[in-house]
Design a protein around this motif. Sequence first.
Motif, PDB file in Angstrom:
ATOM      1  N   LEU A  33     -32.076  65.400  37.664  1.00 59.10           N
ATOM      2  CA  LEU A  33     -32.522  65.574  36.289  1.00 59.10           C
ATOM      3  C   LEU A  33     -31.355  65.842  35.359  1.00 59.10           C
ATOM      4  O   LEU A  33     -30.354  66.428  35.754  1.00 59.10           O
ATOM      5  CB  LEU A  33     -33.516  66.732  36.192  1.00 59.10           C
ATOM      6  CG  LEU A  33     -34.773  66.657  37.062  1.00 59.10           C
ATOM      7  CD1 LEU A  33     -35.626  67.899  36.848  1.00 59.10           C
ATOM      8  CD2 LEU A  33     -35.578  65.402  36.733  1.00 59.10           C
ATOM      9  N   LEU A  35     -30.350  65.473  30.714  1.00 60.95           N
ATOM     10  CA  LEU A  35     -30.580  64.830  29.429  1.00 60.95           C
ATOM     11  C   LEU A  35     -29.882  63.479  29.391  1.00 60.95           C
ATOM     12  O   LEU A  35     -29.023  63.177  30.228  1.00 60.95           O
ATOM     13  CB  LEU A  35     -30.047  65.715  28.299  1.00 60.95           C
ATOM     14  CG  LEU A  35     -30.700  67.087  28.118  1.00 60.95           C
ATOM     15  CD1 LEU A  35     -29.927  67.893  27.092  1.00 60.95           C
ATOM     16  CD2 LEU A  35     -32.159  66.939  27.703  1.00 60.95           C
ATOM     17  N   ASN A  36     -30.227  62.641  28.403  1.00 65.67           N
ATOM     18  CA  ASN A  36     -29.491  61.401  28.194  1.00 65.67           C
ATOM     19  C   ASN A  36     -28.021  61.726  27.986  1.00 65.67           C
ATOM     20  O   ASN A  36     -27.674  62.614  27.196  1.00 65.67           O
ATOM     21  CB  ASN A  36     -30.023  60.664  26.961  1.00 65.67           C
ATOM     22  CG  ASN A  36     -31.397  60.076  27.181  1.00 65.67           C
ATOM     23  OD1 ASN A  36     -31.769  59.743  28.303  1.00 65.67           O
ATOM     24  ND2 ASN A  36     -32.167  59.947  26.117  1.00 65.67           N
ATOM     25  N   LYS A  40     -25.869  61.189  34.831  1.00 62.22           N
ATOM     26  CA  LYS A  40     -26.688  60.817  36.001  1.00 62.22           C
ATOM     27  C   LYS A  40     -26.371  59.404  36.491  1.00 62.22           C
ATOM     28  O   LYS A  40     -26.137  59.195  37.684  1.00 62.22           O
ATOM     29  CB  LYS A  40     -28.180  60.923  35.665  1.00 62.22           C
ATOM     30  CG  LYS A  40     -28.640  62.291  35.210  1.00 62.22           C
ATOM     31  CD  LYS A  40     -30.145  62.354  35.044  1.00 62.22           C
ATOM     32  CE  LYS A  40     -30.700  61.357  34.047  1.00 62.22           C
ATOM     33  NZ  LYS A  40     -30.165  61.578  32.667  1.00 62.22           N
ATOM     34  N   GLU A 150     -34.224  55.882  37.330  1.00 58.77           N
ATOM     35  CA  GLU A 150     -35.405  55.641  36.513  1.00 58.77           C
ATOM     36  C   GLU A 150     -36.228  54.453  37.017  1.00 58.77           C
ATOM     37  O   GLU A 150     -36.469  53.486  36.282  1.00 58.77           O
ATOM     38  CB  GLU A 150     -35.001  55.441  35.051  1.00 58.77           C
ATOM     39  CG  GLU A 150     -34.289  56.642  34.450  1.00 58.77           C
ATOM     40  CD  GLU A 150     -34.058  56.511  32.959  1.00 58.77           C
ATOM     41  OE1 GLU A 150     -34.875  55.864  32.288  1.00 58.77           O
ATOM     42  OE2 GLU A 150     -33.055  57.053  32.464  1.00 58.77           O
ATOM     43  N   SER A 153     -39.497  53.021  35.024  1.00 54.97           N
ATOM     44  CA  SER A 153     -39.379  52.523  33.656  1.00 54.97           C
ATOM     45  C   SER A 153     -40.035  51.147  33.522  1.00 54.97           C
ATOM     46  O   SER A 153     -39.707  50.208  34.251  1.00 54.97           O
ATOM     47  CB  SER A 153     -37.896  52.430  33.267  1.00 54.97           C
ATOM     48  OG  SER A 153     -37.740  51.864  31.986  1.00 54.97           O
ATOM     49  N   SER A 180     -33.767  59.495  39.825  1.00 51.71           N
ATOM     50  CA  SER A 180     -33.680  60.119  38.504  1.00 51.71           C
ATOM     51  C   SER A 180     -34.841  59.661  37.630  1.00 51.71           C
ATOM     52  O   SER A 180     -35.504  58.654  37.912  1.00 51.71           O
ATOM     53  CB  SER A 180     -32.355  59.769  37.818  1.00 51.71           C
ATOM     54  OG  SER A 180     -32.368  58.417  37.372  1.00 51.71           O
ATOM     55  N   HIS A 182     -37.057  60.809  33.542  1.00 48.85           N
ATOM     56  CA  HIS A 182     -37.264  61.777  32.472  1.00 48.85           C
ATOM     57  C   HIS A 182     -38.638  62.433  32.517  1.00 48.85           C
ATOM     58  O   HIS A 182     -38.866  63.427  31.827  1.00 48.85           O
ATOM     59  CB  HIS A 182     -37.051  61.106  31.116  1.00 48.85           C
ATOM     60  CG  HIS A 182     -35.626  60.707  30.860  1.00 48.85           C
ATOM     61  ND1 HIS A 182     -34.619  61.636  30.683  1.00 48.85           N
ATOM     62  CD2 HIS A 182     -35.041  59.495  30.784  1.00 48.85           C
ATOM     63  CE1 HIS A 182     -33.471  61.006  30.492  1.00 48.85           C
ATOM     64  NE2 HIS A 182     -33.697  59.710  30.545  1.00 48.85           N
ATOM     65  N   ASP A 183     -39.541  61.875  33.313  1.00 51.28           N
ATOM     66  CA  ASP A 183     -40.864  62.482  33.459  1.00 51.28           C
ATOM     67  C   ASP A 183     -40.791  63.506  34.589  1.00 51.28           C
ATOM     68  O   ASP A 183     -40.971  63.185  35.766  1.00 51.28           O
ATOM     69  CB  ASP A 183     -41.919  61.419  33.757  1.00 51.28           C
ATOM     70  CG  ASP A 183     -43.341  61.954  33.677  1.00 51.28           C
ATOM     71  OD1 ASP A 183     -43.533  63.168  33.901  1.00 51.28           O
ATOM     72  OD2 ASP A 183     -44.257  61.169  33.404  1.00 51.28           O
ATOM     73  N   ILE A 184     -40.516  64.738  34.218  1.00 46.89           N
ATOM     74  CA  ILE A 184     -40.290  65.783  35.218  1.00 46.89           C
ATOM     75  C   ILE A 184     -41.522  66.004  36.084  1.00 46.89           C
ATOM     76  O   ILE A 184     -41.421  66.166  37.300  1.00 46.89           O
ATOM     77  CB  ILE A 184     -39.866  67.091  34.527  1.00 46.89           C
ATOM     78  CG1 ILE A 184     -38.494  66.902  33.866  1.00 46.89           C
ATOM     79  CG2 ILE A 184     -39.808  68.252  35.520  1.00 46.89           C
ATOM     80  CD1 ILE A 184     -38.017  68.103  33.075  1.00 46.89           C
ATOM     81  N   GLU A 216     -40.261  72.148  34.638  1.00 44.75           N
ATOM     82  CA  GLU A 216     -39.955  71.757  33.266  1.00 44.75           C
ATOM     83  C   GLU A 216     -39.263  72.892  32.509  1.00 44.75           C
ATOM     84  O   GLU A 216     -38.282  72.676  31.792  1.00 44.75           O
ATOM     85  CB  GLU A 216     -41.240  71.344  32.551  1.00 44.75           C
ATOM     86  CG  GLU A 216     -41.011  70.598  31.251  1.00 44.75           C
ATOM     87  CD  GLU A 216     -42.293  70.005  30.715  1.00 44.75           C
ATOM     88  OE1 GLU A 216     -43.223  70.778  30.400  1.00 44.75           O
ATOM     89  OE2 GLU A 216     -42.373  68.763  30.617  1.00 44.75           O
TER      90      GLU A 216
END
Length: 230
Positions: A33, A35-36, A40, A150, A153, A180, A182-184, A216
């Motif tokens: 995990l 942030l952008n 990662k 991801e 996606s 990896s 973004h949807d924890i 989260e």
Amino acid sequence: MISLNNINKTIKKKPILSNVCMNIGNGEICALLGLNGAGKSTLMKVICNLCKQDSGVVYIDNVEKLDNKNVGFMINAPAFYNELSLIENLYLFSKLYDNVTLPVIKDTLELLGLSSQSTKKYKYLSTGMKQRMYFAFAIMCNPKLLILDEPFSGIDPLSIVLFKNIIKQMASNGCCILVSGHDIRELESFCTSVYILDKGKIVYENKDLTSIENLEQIFIDNVSSSGDAQ
């Protein structure tokens, strides 16, 4: 098992990864995990030899990793050929491995519900079908290590369930998996461990996600207000 020992990477004098150390065991599904811009994708590229680290070593089963022979991966947009069919693309890329034959490719396509699309040119595939195809590429070599950046996606809920079931089955067979996203909550639903990366550094790790009540919130508490790596 995969081990990362003090991985460092700088691009244009900007630190992207700083002394990253990770250990992921066989059969483990590890969420990565951040942030952008946290680093990662760069870290995953280093693991897959798509980007060379400045220092540090990647080990698989205590042996320094020098190639992608036993590694499957989905990282960024795939470079498949628009004018080739789905199966032609996979057969071409199968030459990267020693154990992928045409029957293996066909079985993988069947597993992912792509058999009916196999002769369609890549450029005519939907976004979801392209993502399934890339996932097929990642798993067709029956890898010891699977790296997924991801993977959910652009795919529908049924495809997400399919991917997750395949990932869990591969883990049960001993595959070491790093994923990896973004949807924890989605990752929390099937991953068994987690690392949080912030500004190129590991800031949190937990080897037992069942012991965590609110991943989260842990994520929010451990990252800065904005990513700073690339």
